[in-house]
Design an enzyme around this catalytic site. Structure first.
Site, mmCIF file in Angstrom:
data_model
loop_
_atom_site.group_PDB
_atom_site.id
_atom_site.type_symbol
_atom_site.label_atom_id
_atom_site.label_comp_id
_atom_site.label_asym_id
_atom_site.label_seq_id
_atom_site.Cartn_x
_atom_site.Cartn_y
_atom_site.Cartn_z
ATOM 1 N N HIS A 145 25.824 -24.171 -7.431
ATOM 2 C CA HIS A 145 26.932 -23.635 -6.469
ATOM 3 C C HIS A 145 26.481 -22.934 -5.286
ATOM 4 C CE1 HIS A 145 30.978 -21.950 -5.302
ATOM 5 N NE2 HIS A 145 29.945 -20.718 -5.046
ATOM 6 N N GLU A 191 35.519 -20.398 0.088
ATOM 7 C CA GLU A 191 35.392 -20.953 -1.260
ATOM 8 C C GLU A 191 36.348 -22.307 -1.471
ATOM 9 O OE1 GLU A 191 33.010 -20.597 -3.638
ATOM 10 O OE2 GLU A 191 32.600 -18.512 -3.273
ATOM 11 N N SER A 210 31.168 -28.066 -4.317
ATOM 12 C CA SER A 210 29.855 -28.213 -5.474
ATOM 13 C C SER A 210 30.907 -28.531 -6.850
ATOM 14 C CB SER A 210 29.396 -26.571 -5.715
ATOM 15 O OG SER A 210 30.558 -25.885 -5.781
HETATM 16 FE FE FE Z 1 30.866 -19.189 -4.048
#
Ligand code: FE
Ligand code: PHE
Length: 295
Positions: A145, A191, A210
């Site tokens: 990630h 994010e 991710s």
């Molecule tokens: Fe992160």
């Protein structure tokens, strides 16, 4: 070694957890006071490298038409795809490109050290990788990630400057008791942010980029709300840590994000104290819906 307590709502923490942090924070005394440590490269097993290779292969194949151009262009700069890269190798290129460096950390770190590293153009990357049974989903951010999701855009000069400004802003938010509000902005931009590009809507948030499942969902599904980014709106909105997002916020460019977040947030934090929180899944008066998903 004293027990490490993860306090408050760190933007790096996926929700507030009562579980102990995953990762070895003792490391035979190798963790520095700023939480950085050597990347424990010798500790990676063949299975660890294989998980990285398989995650990279699956995720990179999903990117066309879903990830933003800047991300796709920069991804090869991570270097080797078939095993976990060495941070020094990435840093040879990254430092020359934007003055950023990746530094190893044993896992999630508290908010002040996290903000301090970002303000110094150092991006903390967890050095351990998920287990095989966590291939599709791991709660804590792992090396896949952190590296695959976050590091490519640090090669982009505007995004790189924005991340540093965020770190400095985090230290200020900490002093003002506004970390929770600022962490929501982090969540909905760095994010889980979406960006409107010439070719259509694309992802730039690391949590989306991710994730094998959320990438297409975030960009293409008709289920979630997609709202033009508004700082106050994003900072009022709770978020989901255990499911795909109900709401995504859309920017037009990294320059727009940089410019929008450049002013002093002190008055915004004061205004937020007088506003109620919004659930993750509502449309609110004044929301500007981002243009419909393009085919
Ligand atoms: Fe992160
Ligand atoms: N400009 C914000 C402040 O003064 C800090 C910030 C910068 C926040 C970039 C988010 C992103 O507090």
């Amino acid at each position: 070694m004293a027990e490490i307590v993860i306090q408050g709502a760190s933007p790096a923490v996926y929700g507030q957890s009562t579980r102990p942090p995953r990762g070895d924070y003792a490391r035979g005394g190798q963790v520095n006071t700023d939480y950085t440590c050597p990347q424990n490269y010798a500790a990676y097993t063949a299975a660890d490298h294989d998980i990285y290779r398989r995650l990279y292969e699956r995720q990179s194949a999903l990117l066309p038409g879903l990830a933003c151009d800047e991300f796709i262009t920069a991804l090869p700069l991570l270097g080797v795809k078939t095993q976990i890269p060495r941070f020094e190798k990435i840093n040879d290129r990254l430092y020359r490109a934007t003055g950023w460096e990746v530094v190893a950390v044993p896992g999630l770190i508290p908010e002040v050290p996290f903000f301090t590293l970002l303000a110094n153009r150092k991006f903390p990357v967890t050095d351990w990788i998920r287990r095989p049974d966590e291939f599709d989903y791991v709660v804590e951010p792992d090396i896949f990630h952190d590296l695959f999701g976050h590091v490519p855009l640090l090669f982009n000069p505007v995004f790189a400057d924005h991340m540093q400004a965020y770190g400095a802003g985090g230290l200020k938010a900490h002093a003002l008791g506004a970390c929770e509000q600022l962490s929501r902005l982090y969540w909905y931009t760095i994010e889980f942010g979406l960006i409107q590009q010439k070719s259509g809507l694309r992802a730039y948030g690391a949590g989306i980029l991710s994730s094998a499942g959320e990438l297409a969902y975030a960009v293409k599904s008709s289920v979630p709300h997609r709202i033009a980014l508004n700082l106050l709106r994003a900072m009022r909105t709770r978020y989901k840590i255990d499911s795909y997002q109900k709401t995504y916020f859309v920017i037009d460019s990294f320059q727009q994000l940089f410019d929008m977040t450049a002013p002093d947030f002190t008055p915004l934090y004061a205004a937020l104290q007088r506003l109620t929180e919004l659930p993750a899944d509502v449309q609110a008066p004044g929301d500007v819906m981002a243009s419909a998903v393009m085919a």
